[in-house]
Motif scaffolding. Structure first.
Motif, PDB file in Angstrom:
ATOM      1  N   MET A 182       0.820  -1.258  -0.005  1.00 16.06           N
ATOM      2  CA  MET A 182      -0.056   0.138   0.076  1.00 16.06           C
ATOM      3  C   MET A 182       0.931   1.281  -0.028  1.00 16.06           C
ATOM      4  N   ILE A 183       1.912   1.127   0.699  1.00 15.48           N
ATOM      5  CA  ILE A 183       2.920   2.335   0.877  1.00 15.48           C
ATOM      6  C   ILE A 183       3.252   2.734  -0.667  1.00 15.48           C
ATOM      7  N   ALA A 184       4.010   1.285  -1.184  1.00 11.27           N
ATOM      8  CA  ALA A 184       4.507   1.400  -2.471  1.00 11.27           C
ATOM      9  C   ALA A 184       3.512   2.164  -3.445  1.00 11.27           C
ATOM     10  N   ASP A 185       2.467   1.697  -3.521  1.00  7.94           N
ATOM     11  CA  ASP A 185       1.331   2.227  -4.322  1.00  7.94           C
ATOM     12  C   ASP A 185       1.209   3.757  -4.037  1.00  7.94           C
ATOM     13  N   HIS A 186       1.075   4.210  -3.082  1.00 11.52           N
ATOM     14  CA  HIS A 186       0.975   5.707  -2.696  1.00 11.52           C
ATOM     15  C   HIS A 186       2.049   6.328  -3.230  1.00 11.52           C
ATOM     16  N   LEU A 187       3.377   5.761  -2.866  1.00 15.10           N
ATOM     17  CA  LEU A 187       4.574   6.420  -3.153  1.00 15.10           C
ATOM     18  C   LEU A 187       4.832   6.396  -4.971  1.00 15.10           C
ATOM     19  N   ARG A 188       4.255   5.570  -5.499  1.00 14.01           N
ATOM     20  CA  ARG A 188       4.114   5.327  -7.001  1.00 14.01           C
ATOM     21  C   ARG A 188       3.297   6.680  -7.529  1.00 14.01           C
ATOM     22  N   GLY A 189       2.030   6.550  -6.885  1.00 14.01           N
ATOM     23  CA  GLY A 189       1.030   7.589  -7.161  1.00 14.01           C
ATOM     24  C   GLY A 189       1.465   9.082  -7.268  1.00 14.01           C
ATOM     25  N   ASN A 190       2.395   9.274  -6.129  1.00 16.65           N
ATOM     26  CA  ASN A 190       3.020  10.500  -6.119  1.00 16.65           C
ATOM     27  C   ASN A 190       4.571  10.933  -6.959  1.00 16.65           C
ATOM     28  N   GLY A 191       4.774   9.813  -7.552  1.00 18.52           N
ATOM     29  CA  GLY A 191       5.950   9.980  -8.615  1.00 18.52           C
ATOM     30  C   GLY A 191       7.308   9.508  -7.912  1.00 18.52           C
ATOM     31  N   ASN A 192       7.202   8.961  -6.633  1.00 16.56           N
ATOM     32  CA  ASN A 192       8.425   8.713  -5.945  1.00 16.56           C
ATOM     33  C   ASN A 192       8.698   7.059  -6.368  1.00 16.56           C
ATOM     34  N   ILE A 193       9.370   7.021  -7.522  1.00 20.90           N
ATOM     35  CA  ILE A 193       9.260   5.730  -8.130  1.00 20.90           C
ATOM     36  C   ILE A 193      10.339   5.047  -7.543  1.00 20.90           C
ATOM     37  N   LYS A 194      11.643   5.385  -7.251  1.00 11.56           N
ATOM     38  CA  LYS A 194      12.602   5.186  -6.445  1.00 11.56           C
ATOM     39  C   LYS A 194      12.135   4.255  -5.145  1.00 11.56           C
ATOM     40  N   TRP A 195      11.474   5.046  -4.202  1.00 12.62           N
ATOM     41  CA  TRP A 195      10.790   4.743  -3.005  1.00 12.62           C
ATOM     42  C   TRP A 195       9.837   3.565  -3.259  1.00 12.62           C
ATOM     43  N   ALA A 196       9.121   3.772  -4.288  1.00 15.83           N
ATOM     44  CA  ALA A 196       7.963   2.908  -4.640  1.00 15.83           C
ATOM     45  C   ALA A 196       8.625   1.556  -4.586  1.00 15.83           C
ATOM     46  N   GLU A 197       9.500   1.616  -5.499  1.00 17.27           N
ATOM     47  CA  GLU A 197      10.404   0.135  -5.694  1.00 17.27           C
ATOM     48  C   GLU A 197      10.961  -0.489  -4.452  1.00 17.27           C
ATOM     49  N   ARG A 198      11.542   0.454  -3.801  1.00 19.29           N
ATOM     50  CA  ARG A 198      12.043  -0.100  -2.582  1.00 19.29           C
ATOM     51  C   ARG A 198      11.100  -0.695  -1.689  1.00 19.29           C
ATOM     52  N   PHE A 199       9.913  -0.242  -1.140  1.00 19.05           N
ATOM     53  CA  PHE A 199       8.806  -0.947  -0.705  1.00 19.05           C
ATOM     54  C   PHE A 199       8.055  -1.956  -1.181  1.00 19.05           C
ATOM     55  N   ALA A 200       8.174  -1.950  -2.560  1.00 26.46           N
ATOM     56  CA  ALA A 200       7.354  -3.121  -3.236  1.00 26.46           C
ATOM     57  C   ALA A 200       8.400  -4.151  -3.130  1.00 26.46           C
ATOM     58  N   ASP A 201       9.705  -3.954  -3.274  1.00 21.82           N
ATOM     59  CA  ASP A 201      10.587  -4.983  -2.920  1.00 21.82           C
ATOM     60  C   ASP A 201      10.423  -5.795  -1.492  1.00 21.82           C
ATOM     61  N   LEU A 202      10.448  -4.743  -0.800  1.00 23.05           N
ATOM     62  CA  LEU A 202      10.400  -5.269   0.885  1.00 23.05           C
ATOM     63  C   LEU A 202       8.940  -6.006   0.700  1.00 23.05           C
ATOM     64  N   ALA A 203       7.995  -5.740   0.322  1.00 20.77           N
ATOM     65  CA  ALA A 203       6.692  -6.428   0.494  1.00 20.77           C
ATOM     66  C   ALA A 203       6.828  -7.697  -0.428  1.00 20.77           C
ATOM     67  N   ASN A 204       7.407  -7.832  -1.473  1.00 15.36           N
ATOM     68  CA  ASN A 204       7.550  -9.088  -2.054  1.00 15.36           C
ATOM     69  C   ASN A 204       8.557  -9.878  -1.177  1.00 15.36           C
ATOM     70  N   VAL A 205       9.396  -9.732  -0.380  1.00  9.31           N
ATOM     71  CA  VAL A 205      10.395 -10.460   0.286  1.00  9.31           C
ATOM     72  C   VAL A 205       9.302 -11.108   1.622  1.00  9.31           C
ATOM     73  N   VAL A 206       8.742 -10.129   2.095  1.00  9.91           N
ATOM     74  CA  VAL A 206       7.919 -10.488   3.115  1.00  9.91           C
ATOM     75  C   VAL A 206       6.927 -11.661   3.030  1.00  9.91           C
ATOM     76  N   GLU A 207       6.138 -11.372   1.645  1.00 16.31           N
ATOM     77  CA  GLU A 207       5.190 -12.099   1.155  1.00 16.31           C
ATOM     78  C   GLU A 207       5.727 -13.427   0.864  1.00 16.31           C
ATOM     79  N   ASP A 208       6.942 -13.609   0.313  1.00 10.35           N
ATOM     80  CA  ASP A 208       7.356 -14.886  -0.182  1.00 10.35           C
ATOM     81  C   ASP A 208       7.803 -15.625   1.119  1.00 10.35           C
ATOM     82  N   ASN A 209       8.112 -14.984   2.144  1.00 10.84           N
ATOM     83  CA  ASN A 209       8.713 -15.645   3.383  1.00 10.84           C
ATOM     84  C   ASN A 209       7.118 -16.199   3.875  1.00 10.84           C
ATOM     85  N   ALA A 210       6.228 -15.317   4.005  1.00 13.32           N
ATOM     86  CA  ALA A 210       4.981 -15.929   4.420  1.00 13.32           C
ATOM     87  C   ALA A 210       4.357 -17.143   3.493  1.00 13.32           C
ATOM     88  N   ARG A 211       4.470 -17.047   2.510  1.00 13.23           N
ATOM     89  CA  ARG A 211       4.347 -18.181   1.680  1.00 13.23           C
ATOM     90  C   ARG A 211       4.965 -19.340   1.837  1.00 13.23           C
TER      91      ARG A 211
END
Length: 108
Positions: free
Chosen positions: A59-88
C-alpha cells in the motif's frame, strides 16, 4: 526473509513508524506488544502478521508510485515481495509446534 528488525528499523528511519507498539498494530495487525514479544523470544512473525506487513508495504509502495516517487515505491514493493515470499514459504513448509526459539510458526 530479511530480519523483522531490519524492516522495523527501515520504516522507523523514514518516519513511517514511530514506535514498536505502532509497528505491531499498524503494520503487523497484532496487539501493541507483539513486536516486543518477537524480539524477546527471537521469533519471526506469524504467517498472518507477515501477510499483513506485506500488504501494508505494498500500500505504501502504491501511494509512493502515485506521487511519482518511483525509487522509494520500488524499495517498498521489493520489501513487500520479500515478506510475502517468506509468508508463503512458512505456509507451505510448516514446522512442528514447539517452544524452541526461532520457531517460524510462533506457536507453543
Amino acid at each position: 526473509m530479511r530480519d523483522i528488525r531490519e524492516i522495523y528499523d527501515e520504516l522507523r528511519g523514514v518516519n513511517l513508524v514511530l514506535s514498536q507498539n505502532e509497528f505491531s498494530t499498524d503494520f503487523l495487525g497484532k496487539s501493541p506488544r507483539y513486536y516486543s514479544y518477537l524480539l524477546a523470544t527471537n521469533r519471526q512473525p506469524s504467517i498472518g502478521a507477515s501477510y499483513a506487513l506485506s500488504l501494508r508495504l505494498e500500500m505504501i509502495a502504491d501511494h509512493l508510485r502515485g506521487n511519482g516517487n518511483i525509487k522509494w515505491a520500488e524499495r517498498f514493493a521489493d520489501l513487500a515481495n520479500v515478506v510475502e515470499d517468506n509468508a508463503r514459504y512458512m505456509a507451505l513448509n510448516p514446522t512442528p509446534c514447539s517452544r524452541e526459539k526461532g520457531n517460524f510458526s510462533g506457536r507453543r
